[in-house]
Write an enzyme that holds these catalytic residues in place. Structure first.
Site, PDB file in Angstrom:
ATOM      1  N   CYS A  66      39.799  51.431  31.092  1.00 37.47           N
ATOM      2  CA  CYS A  66      39.588  51.110  32.647  1.00 37.47           C
ATOM      3  C   CYS A  66      38.943  52.538  33.187  1.00 37.47           C
ATOM      4  O   CYS A  66      38.982  53.592  32.698  1.00 37.47           O
ATOM      5  CB  CYS A  66      40.811  50.789  33.258  1.00 37.47           C
ATOM      6  SG  CYS A  66      41.563  49.283  32.477  1.00 37.47           S
TER       7      CYS A  66
ATOM      8  N   ARG B  93      33.231  52.264  32.057  1.00 37.95           N
ATOM      9  CA  ARG B  93      34.374  52.393  31.413  1.00 37.95           C
ATOM     10  C   ARG B  93      35.107  50.997  31.393  1.00 37.95           C
ATOM     11  O   ARG B  93      36.027  50.622  30.674  1.00 37.95           O
ATOM     12  CB  ARG B  93      35.590  53.304  31.970  1.00 37.95           C
ATOM     13  CG  ARG B  93      35.114  54.928  31.988  1.00 37.95           C
ATOM     14  CD  ARG B  93      36.139  55.433  32.735  1.00 37.95           C
ATOM     15  NE  ARG B  93      37.153  55.413  32.075  1.00 37.95           N
ATOM     16  CZ  ARG B  93      37.429  56.380  31.012  1.00 37.95           C
ATOM     17  NH1 ARG B  93      36.760  57.165  30.687  1.00 37.95           N
ATOM     18  NH2 ARG B  93      38.751  56.264  30.142  1.00 37.95           N
TER      19      ARG B  93
ATOM     20  N   TRP C 299      38.914  46.951  32.317  1.00 31.01           N
ATOM     21  CA  TRP C 299      38.406  46.361  30.947  1.00 31.01           C
ATOM     22  C   TRP C 299      39.705  45.685  30.643  1.00 31.01           C
ATOM     23  O   TRP C 299      40.788  46.459  30.268  1.00 31.01           O
ATOM     24  CB  TRP C 299      38.121  47.429  30.119  1.00 31.01           C
ATOM     25  CG  TRP C 299      37.123  46.676  28.853  1.00 31.01           C
ATOM     26  CD1 TRP C 299      36.027  46.751  28.680  1.00 31.01           C
ATOM     27  CD2 TRP C 299      37.777  46.300  27.792  1.00 31.01           C
ATOM     28  NE1 TRP C 299      35.612  46.100  27.502  1.00 31.01           N
ATOM     29  CE2 TRP C 299      36.707  45.953  26.833  1.00 31.01           C
ATOM     30  CE3 TRP C 299      39.250  46.454  27.155  1.00 31.01           C
ATOM     31  CZ2 TRP C 299      36.812  45.725  25.544  1.00 31.01           C
ATOM     32  CZ3 TRP C 299      39.098  45.793  25.836  1.00 31.01           C
ATOM     33  CH2 TRP C 299      38.174  45.458  25.061  1.00 31.01           C
TER      34      TRP C 299
ATOM     35  N   ASN D   6      45.445  52.964  33.591  1.00 32.41           N
ATOM     36  CA  ASN D   6      44.336  52.921  32.398  1.00 32.41           C
ATOM     37  C   ASN D   6      45.142  52.991  31.249  1.00 32.41           C
ATOM     38  O   ASN D   6      45.664  54.250  31.071  1.00 32.41           O
ATOM     39  CB  ASN D   6      43.376  53.896  32.462  1.00 32.41           C
ATOM     40  CG  ASN D   6      42.304  53.771  31.340  1.00 32.41           C
ATOM     41  OD1 ASN D   6      42.294  52.855  30.572  1.00 32.41           O
ATOM     42  ND2 ASN D   6      41.792  55.141  31.060  1.00 32.41           N
ATOM     43  N   GLY D   7      45.293  52.202  30.346  1.00 33.42           N
ATOM     44  CA  GLY D   7      46.113  52.286  28.929  1.00 33.42           C
ATOM     45  C   GLY D   7      46.600  50.985  28.708  1.00 33.42           C
ATOM     46  O   GLY D   7      46.670  49.844  29.505  1.00 33.42           O
TER      47      GLY D   7
ATOM     48  N   GLU E 209      21.900  51.898  13.129  1.00 32.64           N
ATOM     49  CA  GLU E 209      21.846  52.067  14.536  1.00 32.64           C
ATOM     50  C   GLU E 209      21.185  51.297  15.119  1.00 32.64           C
ATOM     51  O   GLU E 209      21.553  50.760  16.496  1.00 32.64           O
ATOM     52  CB  GLU E 209      21.554  53.685  14.712  1.00 32.64           C
ATOM     53  CG  GLU E 209      21.499  54.064  16.279  1.00 32.64           C
ATOM     54  CD  GLU E 209      22.568  53.820  17.108  1.00 32.64           C
ATOM     55  OE1 GLU E 209      22.494  53.839  18.154  1.00 32.64           O
ATOM     56  OE2 GLU E 209      23.831  53.463  16.361  1.00 32.64           O
TER      57      GLU E 209
ATOM     58  N   LYS F 227      22.212  48.461  18.199  1.00 32.48           N
ATOM     59  CA  LYS F 227      21.712  48.812  19.738  1.00 32.48           C
ATOM     60  C   LYS F 227      21.229  47.258  19.937  1.00 32.48           C
ATOM     61  O   LYS F 227      21.472  47.009  21.222  1.00 32.48           O
ATOM     62  CB  LYS F 227      20.464  49.534  19.847  1.00 32.48           C
ATOM     63  CG  LYS F 227      20.869  51.311  19.693  1.00 32.48           C
ATOM     64  CD  LYS F 227      21.720  51.441  20.947  1.00 32.48           C
ATOM     65  CE  LYS F 227      22.866  51.651  21.016  1.00 32.48           C
ATOM     66  NZ  LYS F 227      23.608  52.659  19.882  1.00 32.48           N
TER      67      LYS F 227
ATOM     68  N   GLU G 249      24.308  45.064  20.582  1.00 32.74           N
ATOM     69  CA  GLU G 249      25.153  45.305  21.884  1.00 32.74           C
ATOM     70  C   GLU G 249      24.569  45.139  23.143  1.00 32.74           C
ATOM     71  O   GLU G 249      25.244  45.037  24.230  1.00 32.74           O
ATOM     72  CB  GLU G 249      25.843  46.836  21.846  1.00 32.74           C
ATOM     73  CG  GLU G 249      24.907  47.865  21.659  1.00 32.74           C
ATOM     74  CD  GLU G 249      25.742  49.114  21.634  1.00 32.74           C
ATOM     75  OE1 GLU G 249      25.258  50.047  20.989  1.00 32.74           O
ATOM     76  OE2 GLU G 249      26.814  49.440  22.033  1.00 32.74           O
TER      77      GLU G 249
ATOM     78  N   HIS H 149      19.919  41.465  -3.230  1.00 34.06           N
ATOM     79  CA  HIS H 149      21.361  40.882  -3.979  1.00 34.06           C
ATOM     80  C   HIS H 149      21.912  40.173  -2.953  1.00 34.06           C
ATOM     81  O   HIS H 149      22.915  39.922  -3.222  1.00 34.06           O
ATOM     82  CB  HIS H 149      22.161  42.334  -4.329  1.00 34.06           C
ATOM     83  CG  HIS H 149      21.306  43.349  -5.063  1.00 34.06           C
ATOM     84  ND1 HIS H 149      21.107  43.239  -6.291  1.00 34.06           N
ATOM     85  CD2 HIS H 149      20.712  44.452  -4.844  1.00 34.06           C
ATOM     86  CE1 HIS H 149      20.521  44.044  -6.878  1.00 34.06           C
ATOM     87  NE2 HIS H 149      20.164  44.922  -5.966  1.00 34.06           N
TER      88      HIS H 149
ATOM     89  N   LYS I 230      32.289  51.837  27.266  1.00 35.90           N
ATOM     90  CA  LYS I 230      31.615  53.094  27.031  1.00 35.90           C
ATOM     91  C   LYS I 230      32.641  53.858  26.106  1.00 35.90           C
ATOM     92  O   LYS I 230      32.336  54.696  25.299  1.00 35.90           O
ATOM     93  CB  LYS I 230      31.071  53.835  28.042  1.00 35.90           C
ATOM     94  CG  LYS I 230      30.442  55.082  27.817  1.00 35.90           C
ATOM     95  CD  LYS I 230      29.238  54.948  27.255  1.00 35.90           C
ATOM     96  CE  LYS I 230      28.560  56.265  26.938  1.00 35.90           C
ATOM     97  NZ  LYS I 230      27.216  56.101  25.951  1.00 35.90           N
TER      98      LYS I 230
HETATM   99  C1  AGP Z   1      27.435  52.792  21.116  1.00 35.95           C
HETATM  100  O1  AGP Z   1      26.430  52.466  21.831  1.00 35.95           O
HETATM  101  C2  AGP Z   1      28.772  52.117  21.394  1.00 35.95           C
HETATM  102  N1  AGP Z   1      28.906  52.467  22.671  1.00 35.95           N
HETATM  103  C3  AGP Z   1      29.914  52.324  20.780  1.00 35.95           C
HETATM  104  O2  AGP Z   1      29.798  51.800  19.382  1.00 35.95           O
HETATM  105  C4  AGP Z   1      30.510  53.899  20.466  1.00 35.95           C
HETATM  106  O3  AGP Z   1      29.426  54.582  19.756  1.00 35.95           O
HETATM  107  C5  AGP Z   1      31.916  54.124  19.958  1.00 35.95           C
HETATM  108  O4  AGP Z   1      32.632  53.267  20.703  1.00 35.95           O
HETATM  109  C6  AGP Z   1      32.190  55.412  19.821  1.00 35.95           C
HETATM  110  O5  AGP Z   1      32.309  55.991  20.904  1.00 35.95           O
HETATM  111  P1  AGP Z   1      32.361  57.626  21.292  1.00 35.95           P
HETATM  112  O6  AGP Z   1      31.249  58.235  20.497  1.00 35.95           O
HETATM  113  O7  AGP Z   1      32.490  57.938  22.503  1.00 35.95           O
HETATM  114  O8  AGP Z   1      33.538  58.089  20.440  1.00 35.95           O
END
Ligand code: AGP
Length: 607
Positions: A2, A27, A74, A100-101, A480, A484, A487, A503, A602
């Site tokens: 959060c 967040r 969150w 938060n936690g 990657e 992208k 997500e 395979h 994030k």
């Molecule tokens: C990537 O676009 C995502 N936000 C997620 O996979 C992210 O890379 C992952 O949570 C790791 O985050 P960090 O680099 O802040 O540790």
């Protein structure tokens, strides 16, 4: 994961709290709330959904308050409802907090608190307010400390009391909290971005630290109420960097930031004449570096894909066996580690709980533990014994882009530094560095194709599935690119090493199953070309990422995105950009909330 903001000072708190929540929305954004004092009484307003919904509700309120707390959620415990949104209060309604936690033992605490307490939510956080209530006899800090002594879990916590409209007690264990210092005013937040417009002077709370704040003073103690002296730090980022600067989304702005920020990542960290790199923060002697027999790169998500690129670089340039471990697996597989193992934790936020826990485990087992991190002063940066900031600037879009690129650039410099210490020749080092300094201009030429890639996205936006293919160092690029797309557009996609497709995954191919294939000119070009021919034979639509001047590419695919040539190990710094843009434009074409994709956050601060 959060976001928390709090303010105590002489300015109107509401605009500061709402702007702060907007900065932290990445967040978590399933619900939000604020609590301020009005006419001496605390008022709490909550709303489900984005901060806009809360701001809409507040339009009708005319609070006059220079003190308040706020939260964007969150969900971990309890569904997405207004009653589960923070802030939460105790039975008297006087103790109000945002958290938060995760309070791991909240069920036991609830049981111990007994049936007298009435709970308005399903959250673990609300139990904290009732726990503080049982110890409150007029001294808020004392009651908070008493309560926290019984808590197991993680928290970034801000607490206020209706009878004390000038006191804020905040505490940190595992979830980040920053205190901003102004003229007779204080800001508290989960990271520094909400306070950049007001101050750059901050203190970072460590685990087990509590701050007792009023308008005129800040007092920090530990959980035993013993004084703790804190060092005030200066934040280098400015407010503008945390703005969209005219772009429709943070993600697009951050994609276009890459030519500039990659220069920030390498500036002053290499010597062309010596063909080597020097990353001072590593905090290891040459002798210690030469003693390293194994490197482990630990990370999650996009950062782990940057790690896979790093593996190719360390093994190719430094000849050191290198593994990449997904952090959430590493800790629980009892890894074999010794004092000739160097473990890098790679993280944009520097707060990812899985990566942090894995690093602590590696440290416990005697490895050299270092960080490659973006957020200055973050927990991973402070928990590791050295490392490097990647200088990507604030990355606010949930989907990571420029941080990935800067992680790759820093990993290249590390591999070069270790390589030159071992057998790598000065000539190879100079060629690599020369190619590296040419990358920003080449990135710009790819970004200038954004409109063309937008058309491609429009063409393929209704695909139900996609396959991403790459070989060698372009396999993690495919991973990657696929992440992208997943997500932010919610289209199902998978990534495969080009040679592995036959395979199994080749069975998926059909005219409805497009394939994004990276077929740039390098030692694996011919192998990748035959893989693309295998796809063509199954009539699957193909989008190729090919090297400028490769006239044969158009024979194989309907759609080709050309990228400038560079050295093979540097290709991820270029080939990832078209994939970032393709995912971005596809998500926009589908009307997705690009910067705040569903179910994501994030910074993942819980395991
Ligand atoms: C990537 O676009 C995502 N936000 C997620 O996979 C992210 O890379 C992952 O949570 C790791 O985050 P960090 O680099 O802040 O540790």
């Amino acid at each position: 994961m959060c976001g928390i903001v709090a303010y105590i000072g002489n300015k109107q708190a509401l605009p500061i709290l709402i702007n702060g929540l907007r900065r932290l929305e990445y967040r978590g954004y399933d619900s939000a709330g604020i609590a301020v004092f009005d006419d001496g009484k605390p008022c709490t307003i909550k709303a489900v959904g984005k901060i806009d919904n809360l701001a809409e509700k507040l339009k009708t309120q005319n609070f006059d308050s220079t003190f308040g707390i706020a939260h964007t959620r969150w969900a971990t415990h309890g569904s997405v409802t207004e009653s589960n949104a923070h802030p939460h209060a105790d039975c008297t309604g006087k103790i109000i907090l945002a958290h938060n936690g995760i309070i791991e033992n909240y069920r036991e605490l609830k049981e111990k608190l007994g049936a007298n307490h009435v709970y308005k939510s399903e959250t673990d956080s609300e139990v904290l307010a009732h726990l503080i209530e049982t110890y409150y006899t007029g001294d808020l800090r004392k009651a908070v400390l008493e309560a926290l002594a019984r808590v197991r879990g993680t928290y970034g916590l801000v607490v206020m009391h209706a009878d004390r409209p000038g006191q804020l007690v905040v505490a940190r264990m595992g979830s980040p909290l920053v205190v901003g210092i102004g003229e007779e005013e204080y800001f508290v937040a989960s990271d520094a971005t909400p306070m950049l417009a007001y101050t750059k002077k901050v203190i970072f709370l460590e685990d087990g630290e509590v701050a007792d704040i009023s308008r005129t003073q800040l007092h920090t103690v530990n959980l035993k109420d013993h004084n703790v002296t804190k060092h005030v730090e200066e934040i280098e980022w400015d407010e503008a960097q945390a703005q969209k600067q005219g772009f429709p989304h943070f993600m697009l702005k951050e994609i276009f930031d890459q030519p500039n920020v990659v220069q920030d990542a390498i500036r002053g960290r290499y010597k062309l004449e010596d063909g080597t790199a020097h990353l001072g923060g590593l905090n290891m002697s040459d002798e210690q570096m030469r003693s390293i027999k194994r490197i482990i790169l630990i990370a999650c998500g996009t950062a782990s894909y940057a790690g896979i690129v790093g593996k190719y670089m360390f093994e190719r340039l430094a000849g050191i066996p290198t593994e990449v471990d997904v952090a959430s697996e590493f800790r629980y597989r009892d890894p074999i580690i010794d004092n000739q193992t160097l473990v890098f934790g790679i993280s944009q936020s520097g707060e990812t709980a899985d990566t942090l826990a894995a690093l602590k485990e590696a440290k416990r087992k005697g490895a050299f533990v270092r960080g490659i991190v973006n957020v200055v002063g973050s927990t991973i940066a402070r928990e590791t014994d050295g490392g490097t900031y990647i200088h990507a600037g604030p990355e606010l879009a949930v989907a990571s882009t420029k941080a990935y690129t800067n992680m790759v650039a820093v990993l290249l410099l590390y591999a070069l530094q270790f390589g030159r210490l071992n057998k790598l020749s000065i000539a190879t080092g100079q060629r690599l560095l020369q190619a590296l300094v040419e990358i920003p201009e080449k990135m710009k030429s790819i970004l200038s194709q954004s409109d063309k890639i937008k058309e491609l996205a429009e063409k393929y936006k209704n695909s139900r599935d996609m396959l991403y293919l790459g070989r060698g160092i372009n396999f993690p690029v495919a991973l990657e690119g696929s992440l992208k797309l997943k997500e932010i557009s919610y289209i199902h996609s998978e990534a495969y090493p080009g040679g592995e497709m036959k395979h199994g995954a080749i069975a998926l191919l059909s005219p409805e199953f497009p394939v994004m294939a990276i077929m740039t000119k390098n030692q694996l070009y011919d192998k990748m070309r035959s893989n693309v021919e295998e796809i063509k034979a199954r009539k699957a639509p193909i989008i190729l990422v090919a090297t400028e001047g490769d006239d044969k590419a158009i024979e194989l695919a309907q759609d080709v995105i050309y990228v400038p040539p560079t050295m093979e190990l540097l290709e991820p710094l270029l080939n990832t950009l078209p994939l970032q843009l393709f995912a971005y434009h596809t998500a926009v074409a589908l009307g997705r909330d690009v910067d705040r994709p569903r179910n994501l956050a994030k910074s993942v601060t819980v395991e």
